[in-house]
Design a protein around this motif. Structure first.
Motif, PDB file in Angstrom:
ATOM      1  N   THR A   1      21.127  44.281  12.163  1.00  0.00           N
ATOM      2  CA  THR A   1      21.692  45.282  11.715  1.00  0.00           C
ATOM      3  C   THR A   1      22.020  45.491  10.430  1.00  0.00           C
ATOM      4  OG1 THR A   1      22.862  44.833  14.199  1.00  0.00           O
ATOM      5  CG2 THR A   1      23.736  46.547  12.772  1.00  0.00           C
ATOM      6  N   VAL A   2      21.153  46.469   9.880  1.00  0.00           N
ATOM      7  CA  VAL A   2      21.269  46.877   8.292  1.00  0.00           C
ATOM      8  C   VAL A   2      22.341  47.962   8.050  1.00  0.00           C
ATOM      9  CG1 VAL A   2      19.912  47.440   6.470  1.00  0.00           C
ATOM     10  CG2 VAL A   2      18.879  46.171   8.467  1.00  0.00           C
ATOM     11  N   ILE A   3      23.129  47.778   7.151  1.00  0.00           N
ATOM     12  CA  ILE A   3      23.697  49.019   6.495  1.00  0.00           C
ATOM     13  C   ILE A   3      23.188  49.329   5.242  1.00  0.00           C
ATOM     14  CG2 ILE A   3      26.032  49.643   5.623  1.00  0.00           C
ATOM     15  CD1 ILE A   3      27.343  47.556   7.389  1.00  0.00           C
ATOM     16  N   ARG A   4      22.758  50.527   5.050  1.00  0.00           N
ATOM     17  CA  ARG A   4      21.939  51.011   3.792  1.00  0.00           C
ATOM     18  C   ARG A   4      22.951  51.688   2.777  1.00  0.00           C
ATOM     19  NH1 ARG A   4      16.080  52.930   6.424  1.00  0.00           N
ATOM     20  NH2 ARG A   4      15.383  50.717   6.672  1.00  0.00           N
ATOM     21  N   SER A   5      24.368  51.965   3.075  1.00  0.00           N
ATOM     22  CA  SER A   5      25.037  52.757   2.358  1.00  0.00           C
ATOM     23  C   SER A   5      26.304  52.397   1.892  1.00  0.00           C
ATOM     24  CB  SER A   5      25.395  54.183   3.493  1.00  0.00           C
ATOM     25  OG  SER A   5      26.014  53.660   4.702  1.00  0.00           O
ATOM     26  N   MET A   6      26.326  50.970   1.409  1.00  0.00           N
ATOM     27  CA  MET A   6      27.348  50.288   1.142  1.00  0.00           C
ATOM     28  C   MET A   6      27.796  50.784  -0.511  1.00  0.00           C
ATOM     29  SD  MET A   6      28.814  47.986   3.096  1.00  0.00           S
ATOM     30  CE  MET A   6      29.723  47.215   1.709  1.00  0.00           C
ATOM     31  N   VAL A   7      29.007  50.866  -0.590  1.00  0.00           N
ATOM     32  CA  VAL A   7      29.675  51.126  -2.056  1.00  0.00           C
ATOM     33  C   VAL A   7      30.699  50.313  -2.320  1.00  0.00           C
ATOM     34  CG1 VAL A   7      29.114  53.768  -1.764  1.00  0.00           C
ATOM     35  CG2 VAL A   7      31.563  52.910  -1.021  1.00  0.00           C
ATOM     36  N   ALA A   8      31.203  49.906  -3.668  1.00  0.00           N
ATOM     37  CA  ALA A   8      31.785  49.139  -4.124  1.00  0.00           C
ATOM     38  C   ALA A   8      32.545  50.025  -5.185  1.00  0.00           C
ATOM     39  CB  ALA A   8      31.379  47.776  -4.668  1.00  0.00           C
ATOM     40  N   ASP A   9      33.793  49.306  -5.681  1.00  0.00           N
ATOM     41  CA  ASP A   9      34.565  49.858  -6.650  1.00  0.00           C
ATOM     42  C   ASP A   9      34.249  49.336  -8.119  1.00  0.00           C
ATOM     43  OD1 ASP A   9      35.932  51.270  -4.713  1.00  0.00           O
ATOM     44  OD2 ASP A   9      37.625  50.094  -4.273  1.00  0.00           O
ATOM     45  N   SER A  10      33.457  48.660  -8.184  1.00  0.00           N
ATOM     46  CA  SER A  10      33.290  47.906  -9.600  1.00  0.00           C
ATOM     47  C   SER A  10      31.598  47.569  -9.549  1.00  0.00           C
ATOM     48  CB  SER A  10      34.059  46.798  -9.702  1.00  0.00           C
ATOM     49  OG  SER A  10      33.965  46.179 -11.420  1.00  0.00           O
ATOM     50  N   ALA A  11      31.296  47.598 -10.980  1.00  0.00           N
ATOM     51  CA  ALA A  11      29.988  47.077 -11.011  1.00  0.00           C
ATOM     52  C   ALA A  11      29.821  46.029 -12.125  1.00  0.00           C
ATOM     53  CB  ALA A  11      29.179  48.222 -11.834  1.00  0.00           C
ATOM     54  N   GLY A 279      28.257  40.910  18.953  1.00  0.00           N
ATOM     55  CA  GLY A 279      28.672  42.317  19.450  1.00  0.00           C
ATOM     56  C   GLY A 279      28.128  43.375  18.448  1.00  0.00           C
ATOM     57  N   LEU A 280      26.893  43.112  17.978  1.00  0.00           N
ATOM     58  CA  LEU A 280      26.125  44.194  17.061  1.00  0.00           C
ATOM     59  C   LEU A 280      25.283  44.800  17.655  1.00  0.00           C
ATOM     60  CD1 LEU A 280      25.953  42.007  14.021  1.00  0.00           C
ATOM     61  CD2 LEU A 280      27.227  44.484  14.049  1.00  0.00           C
ATOM     62  N   LYS A 281      24.856  46.075  17.509  1.00  0.00           N
ATOM     63  CA  LYS A 281      23.630  46.739  17.982  1.00  0.00           C
ATOM     64  C   LYS A 281      22.578  46.377  17.085  1.00  0.00           C
ATOM     65  CE  LYS A 281      24.562  51.084  19.126  1.00  0.00           C
ATOM     66  NZ  LYS A 281      24.800  52.345  18.981  1.00  0.00           N
ATOM     67  N   PRO A 282      21.570  45.597  17.808  1.00  0.00           N
ATOM     68  CA  PRO A 282      20.464  45.197  16.796  1.00  0.00           C
ATOM     69  C   PRO A 282      19.449  46.167  16.488  1.00  0.00           C
ATOM     70  CG  PRO A 282      20.258  44.332  19.180  1.00  0.00           C
ATOM     71  CD  PRO A 282      21.526  45.163  19.176  1.00  0.00           C
ATOM     72  N   GLY A 283      18.709  46.005  15.692  1.00  0.00           N
ATOM     73  CA  GLY A 283      17.437  46.835  15.302  1.00  0.00           C
ATOM     74  C   GLY A 283      18.006  48.218  14.757  1.00  0.00           C
ATOM     75  N   LYS A 341      31.965  51.972  14.540  1.00  0.00           N
ATOM     76  CA  LYS A 341      31.589  52.164  15.879  1.00  0.00           C
ATOM     77  C   LYS A 341      29.984  52.167  15.923  1.00  0.00           C
ATOM     78  CE  LYS A 341      36.172  53.624  17.156  1.00  0.00           C
ATOM     79  NZ  LYS A 341      37.003  54.665  17.906  1.00  0.00           N
ATOM     80  N   ALA A 342      29.482  52.604  15.276  1.00  0.00           N
ATOM     81  CA  ALA A 342      27.939  52.926  15.377  1.00  0.00           C
ATOM     82  C   ALA A 342      27.348  51.563  15.161  1.00  0.00           C
ATOM     83  CB  ALA A 342      27.284  53.892  14.356  1.00  0.00           C
ATOM     84  N   LEU A 343      27.912  50.627  14.751  1.00  0.00           N
ATOM     85  CA  LEU A 343      27.215  49.329  14.884  1.00  0.00           C
ATOM     86  C   LEU A 343      27.402  48.566  15.862  1.00  0.00           C
ATOM     87  CD1 LEU A 343      28.275  48.171  11.170  1.00  0.00           C
ATOM     88  CD2 LEU A 343      26.080  49.482  11.704  1.00  0.00           C
ATOM     89  N   LEU A 344      28.281  48.943  16.943  1.00  0.00           N
ATOM     90  CA  LEU A 344      28.564  47.825  17.880  1.00  0.00           C
ATOM     91  C   LEU A 344      27.789  48.065  19.000  1.00  0.00           C
ATOM     92  CD1 LEU A 344      32.440  48.667  17.533  1.00  0.00           C
ATOM     93  CD2 LEU A 344      31.377  47.025  16.371  1.00  0.00           C
TER      94      LEU A 344
END
Length: 345
Positions: A1-11, A279-283, A341-344
């Motif tokens: 299950t891949v998340i392609r849109s992570m963001v963080a507050d520091s570089a 508990g994840l939606k795979p693929g 919820k889209a990951l579940l």
């Protein structure tokens, strides 16, 4: 299950790594493993609830703060095991001690500790006492669980224990599976250490292709073996595997790279992580960056969102897992975060 849109507050490495692990960019806050130890408790009294397996080459940016208990009771902090040599120092005495002498010493120490504890009422002291009690049980448990020779040769080969470039992380992955089987609640593995030299971590400022290729060779096979092993043993149904990074790399060349055109700088505006198991939606791939892979633009996921989702998958409401500190009911997700919820499944 891949998340392609992570963001963080520091570089910057250290605050970004702190946020990845604790939800905050400053030190002094409990890591996720400590929160889970506090919220879920331990399944075994022979081993710590939260075990850390650092890269054998060095600690990550920020060092041991990344597995700190912060303001939570000290017993919830991560306990680091080595993956080369002895897992923990001083499990056994340096020389033989007569049983009567050992018993008398322990009785005297226990008497002094009880008197001191009654007078001081300090959490650090209580945690130290419990730590010594746990250490006594670990003298038997740690040698047993860290003895990878108990595994079949086929299993050792699957994790790459007999090949130079995969042996270190292979030992971490195989040890992680053994710890999970023994009831350790949270095991955290690190890849990359001794920051300042791109040759031994993922910090590919100078030559990202060579750097990432070398680092990926160290971990790909062991991670694949771990996932396969967990699935075959029926452990993946209730074990959550997280593969995260504090930030990604820019899609454009970093000025001043040693090899012109090959270096990449830090990028906290859009990067990927993946998860597997319970508990994840795979693929699926959730979210997206822009067309050049610079900024997250679709279904953006923050660290509070990620942490809220992890806690949900482990049966915890992130808004209810709190600890009163300095006048505030603190939590891993601060005052933010929503379950993705889209990951579940």
């Amino acid at each position: 299950t891949v998340i392609r849109s992570m963001v963080a507050d520091s570089a910057n490495h250290t605050p970004a790594t702190f946020q990845e692990n604790s939800g905050f960019r400053l030190n002094g806050f409990p890591s996720m493993g400590a929160w889970l130890s506090y919220g879920l408790g331990a399944e075994t009294d022979e081993l710590p609830a939260f075990v850390v397996l650092p890269d054998a080459r060095g600690y990550p940016a920020g060092g041991t703060i990344n597995w700190s208990a912060g303001f939570l009771p000290a017993r919830h902090q991560g306990v680091a095991f080595r993956t080369r040599g002895n897992a923990i120092d001083d499990l056994f005495p340096a020389r033989p001690i007569p049983a009567t002498t050992e018993a008398a010493s322990r009785d005297l120490l226990a008497t002094l500790d009880r008197a001191h504890a009654e007078e001081r009422k300090e959490d650090a002291l209580t945690a130290r006492l419990r730590g010594y009690e746990l250490a006594g049980k670990m003298q038997l448990a740690v040698p047993r669980v860290t003895d990878l020779s108990r595994e079949s040769r086929r299993t050792q080969e699957a994790y790459g224990l007999h090949e130079t470039h995969t042996a270190d992380f292979g030992r971490s992955c195989l040890l992680a599976r053994r710890l999970i089987e023994q009831g350790v609640r949270f095991v955290q593995l690190f890849s990359g250490g001794s920051f300042g030299s791109p040759r031994i971590n993922w910090d590919g400022h100078e030559n990202v292709k060579e750097n990432h290729t070398n680092e990926a060779r160290r971990i790909d096979r062991p991670i694949a073996a771990l996932l396969r092993d967990l699935r075959q043993r029926g452990l993946l149904d209730d074990t959550l595997v997280l593969f995260t990074t504090e930030f990604g790399r820019t899609p454009f060349t970093q000025a001043g790279a040693t090899v012109v055109g090959t270096g990449r700088d830090h990028n906290h505006l859009g990067f990927s992580v993946w998860l597997a198991g319970a508990g994840l939606k795979p693929g699926i791939a959730h979210g997206a960056t822009d067309e050049i892979g610079w900024k997250s633009v679709e279904d953006i996921v923050t660290w509070p969102d990620f942490h809220a989702t992890v806690l949900h998958l482990l049966g915890i409401d992130h808004e209810k897992l709190t600890y009163y500190h300095n006048g505030i009911q603190r939590r891993l997700t601060n005052v933010h975060g929503h379950v993705i919820k889209a990951l579940l499944a």
